[in-house]
Design a protein around this motif. Sequence first.
Motif, PDB file in Angstrom:
ATOM      1  N   PRO A  40      25.887  -5.189 -54.212  1.00  0.00           N
ATOM      2  CA  PRO A  40      26.523  -3.887 -54.434  1.00  0.00           C
ATOM      3  C   PRO A  40      27.098  -3.773 -55.846  1.00  0.00           C
ATOM      4  N   THR A  41      27.295  -2.548 -56.292  1.00  0.00           N
ATOM      5  CA  THR A  41      28.021  -2.282 -57.536  1.00  0.00           C
ATOM      6  C   THR A  41      29.135  -1.293 -57.212  1.00  0.00           C
ATOM      7  N   ILE A  42      30.350  -1.696 -57.508  1.00  0.00           N
ATOM      8  CA  ILE A  42      31.485  -0.800 -57.306  1.00  0.00           C
ATOM      9  C   ILE A  42      31.491   0.190 -58.461  1.00  0.00           C
ATOM     10  N   LEU A  43      31.562   1.474 -58.119  1.00  0.00           N
ATOM     11  CA  LEU A  43      31.480   2.539 -59.111  1.00  0.00           C
ATOM     12  C   LEU A  43      32.838   3.032 -59.560  1.00  0.00           C
ATOM     13  N   ASP A  44      33.788   3.093 -58.626  1.00  0.00           N
ATOM     14  CA  ASP A  44      35.110   3.647 -58.931  1.00  0.00           C
ATOM     15  C   ASP A  44      36.125   3.035 -57.982  1.00  0.00           C
ATOM     16  N   LEU A  45      37.330   2.822 -58.488  1.00  0.00           N
ATOM     17  CA  LEU A  45      38.398   2.261 -57.667  1.00  0.00           C
ATOM     18  C   LEU A  45      39.732   2.788 -58.146  1.00  0.00           C
ATOM     19  N   LYS A  46      40.504   3.316 -57.219  1.00  0.00           N
ATOM     20  CA  LYS A  46      41.891   3.704 -57.464  1.00  0.00           C
ATOM     21  C   LYS A  46      42.593   3.687 -56.113  1.00  0.00           C
ATOM     22  N   ALA A  47      43.884   3.780 -56.115  1.00  0.00           N
ATOM     23  CA  ALA A  47      44.626   3.778 -54.863  1.00  0.00           C
ATOM     24  C   ALA A  47      44.090   4.894 -53.971  1.00  0.00           C
ATOM     25  N   GLY A  48      43.706   4.535 -52.753  1.00  0.00           N
ATOM     26  CA  GLY A  48      43.202   5.513 -51.792  1.00  0.00           C
ATOM     27  C   GLY A  48      41.737   5.866 -51.930  1.00  0.00           C
ATOM     28  N   HIS A  49      41.011   5.237 -52.865  1.00  0.00           N
ATOM     29  CA  HIS A  49      39.609   5.610 -53.099  1.00  0.00           C
ATOM     30  C   HIS A  49      38.801   4.426 -53.635  1.00  0.00           C
ATOM     31  N   CYS A  50      37.610   4.265 -53.087  1.00  0.00           N
ATOM     32  CA  CYS A  50      36.629   3.319 -53.640  1.00  0.00           C
ATOM     33  C   CYS A  50      35.244   3.881 -53.378  1.00  0.00           C
ATOM     34  N   SER A  51      34.376   3.743 -54.370  1.00  0.00           N
ATOM     35  CA  SER A  51      32.962   4.087 -54.166  1.00  0.00           C
ATOM     36  C   SER A  51      32.109   2.939 -54.693  1.00  0.00           C
ATOM     37  N   ALA A  52      30.970   2.754 -54.042  1.00  0.00           N
ATOM     38  CA  ALA A  52      30.052   1.670 -54.408  1.00  0.00           C
ATOM     39  C   ALA A  52      28.633   2.082 -54.064  1.00  0.00           C
ATOM     40  N   VAL A  53      27.679   1.440 -54.716  1.00  0.00           N
ATOM     41  CA  VAL A  53      26.273   1.747 -54.495  1.00  0.00           C
ATOM     42  C   VAL A  53      25.503   0.475 -54.177  1.00  0.00           C
ATOM     43  N   VAL A  54      24.470   0.639 -53.348  1.00  0.00           N
ATOM     44  CA  VAL A  54      23.493  -0.413 -53.099  1.00  0.00           C
ATOM     45  C   VAL A  54      22.128   0.182 -53.419  1.00  0.00           C
ATOM     46  N   LYS A  55      21.366  -0.560 -54.203  1.00  0.00           N
ATOM     47  CA  LYS A  55      20.019  -0.121 -54.580  1.00  0.00           C
ATOM     48  C   LYS A  55      19.062  -0.283 -53.397  1.00  0.00           C
ATOM     49  N   ASN A  56      18.111   0.612 -53.333  1.00  0.00           N
ATOM     50  CA  ASN A  56      17.069   0.588 -52.302  1.00  0.00           C
ATOM     51  C   ASN A  56      16.018  -0.441 -52.695  1.00  0.00           C
ATOM     52  N   THR A  57      16.281  -1.686 -52.323  1.00  0.00           N
ATOM     53  CA  THR A  57      15.361  -2.774 -52.643  1.00  0.00           C
ATOM     54  C   THR A  57      14.949  -3.494 -51.361  1.00  0.00           C
ATOM     55  N   ARG A  58      13.906  -4.279 -51.476  1.00  0.00           N
ATOM     56  CA  ARG A  58      13.380  -4.992 -50.304  1.00  0.00           C
ATOM     57  C   ARG A  58      14.439  -5.875 -49.637  1.00  0.00           C
ATOM     58  N   ARG A  59      15.358  -6.431 -50.408  1.00  0.00           N
ATOM     59  CA  ARG A  59      16.361  -7.346 -49.855  1.00  0.00           C
ATOM     60  C   ARG A  59      17.239  -6.686 -48.785  1.00  0.00           C
ATOM     61  N   VAL A  60      17.342  -5.354 -48.795  1.00  0.00           N
ATOM     62  CA  VAL A  60      18.183  -4.660 -47.803  1.00  0.00           C
ATOM     63  C   VAL A  60      17.352  -3.842 -46.814  1.00  0.00           C
ATOM     64  N   HIS A  61      16.036  -4.014 -46.846  1.00  0.00           N
ATOM     65  CA  HIS A  61      15.157  -3.220 -45.981  1.00  0.00           C
ATOM     66  C   HIS A  61      15.080  -3.762 -44.554  1.00  0.00           C
ATOM     67  N   ASN A  62      14.788  -2.851 -43.664  1.00  0.00           N
ATOM     68  CA  ASN A  62      14.433  -3.200 -42.288  1.00  0.00           C
ATOM     69  C   ASN A  62      12.903  -3.229 -42.187  1.00  0.00           C
ATOM     70  N   HIS A  63      12.384  -3.286 -40.980  1.00  0.00           N
ATOM     71  CA  HIS A  63      10.934  -3.396 -40.776  1.00  0.00           C
ATOM     72  C   HIS A  63      10.157  -2.125 -41.115  1.00  0.00           C
ATOM     73  N   ILE A  64      10.854  -0.979 -41.282  1.00  0.00           N
ATOM     74  CA  ILE A  64      10.152   0.264 -41.626  1.00  0.00           C
ATOM     75  C   ILE A  64      10.356   0.652 -43.090  1.00  0.00           C
ATOM     76  N   GLY A  65      10.964  -0.254 -43.875  1.00  0.00           N
ATOM     77  CA  GLY A  65      11.080  -0.034 -45.310  1.00  0.00           C
ATOM     78  C   GLY A  65      12.225   0.857 -45.746  1.00  0.00           C
ATOM     79  N   THR A  66      13.206   1.055 -44.874  1.00  0.00           N
ATOM     80  CA  THR A  66      14.403   1.809 -45.254  1.00  0.00           C
ATOM     81  C   THR A  66      15.602   0.852 -45.238  1.00  0.00           C
ATOM     82  N   ILE A  67      16.739   1.310 -45.748  1.00  0.00           N
ATOM     83  CA  ILE A  67      17.902   0.424 -45.810  1.00  0.00           C
ATOM     84  C   ILE A  67      18.393   0.127 -44.400  1.00  0.00           C
ATOM     85  N   HIS A  68      18.497  -1.156 -44.113  1.00  0.00           N
ATOM     86  CA  HIS A  68      18.859  -1.662 -42.785  1.00  0.00           C
ATOM     87  C   HIS A  68      20.221  -1.138 -42.341  1.00  0.00           C
TER      88      HIS A  68
END
Length: 157
Positions: A40-68
Amino acid sequence: MSNESALIKTWHKFKKWPCGNWLFSKAVCFKAPYFGSMKPTILDLKAGHCSAVVKNTRRVHNHIGTIHAIAQCNLAELCAGVMVDATVPHKTHRWIPKGMTVQYLAKVDTDVTAIAEIELPHQWTDKEDLVVPVKLYNTRNELVFTADITMYITKKK
């Protein structure tokens, strides 16, 4: 004297560096290694808020090729945990995840961004169940997943 948590101060320090978000995210994953499996990559952080992203890569895929489904849960828990850790007064209180209720709203076929937010100010008490809502969006800004993560907040002894 600042009311900012040590985690938010560290975030601001890392943000000044090239690749600061990535480095901060690596440090979080070093502290909680399991989260590193989804890179993951954390995008923003402050008191009461956090956002993060995960790239759509094979390492996080399920058997149908979408994020598990569990990768989505992991991202939600990461975001909620980092936000709570940055928000709860660490000198007087501690926290631990207690439960999670999720809804899978659509297949996730793009990168996915999580946002965890609570309203502030908050009156911190002992033995409190804090429900942290987390929403995940695809790159088309469509809501694809929601979670309510219950964090158990207690006063330190």
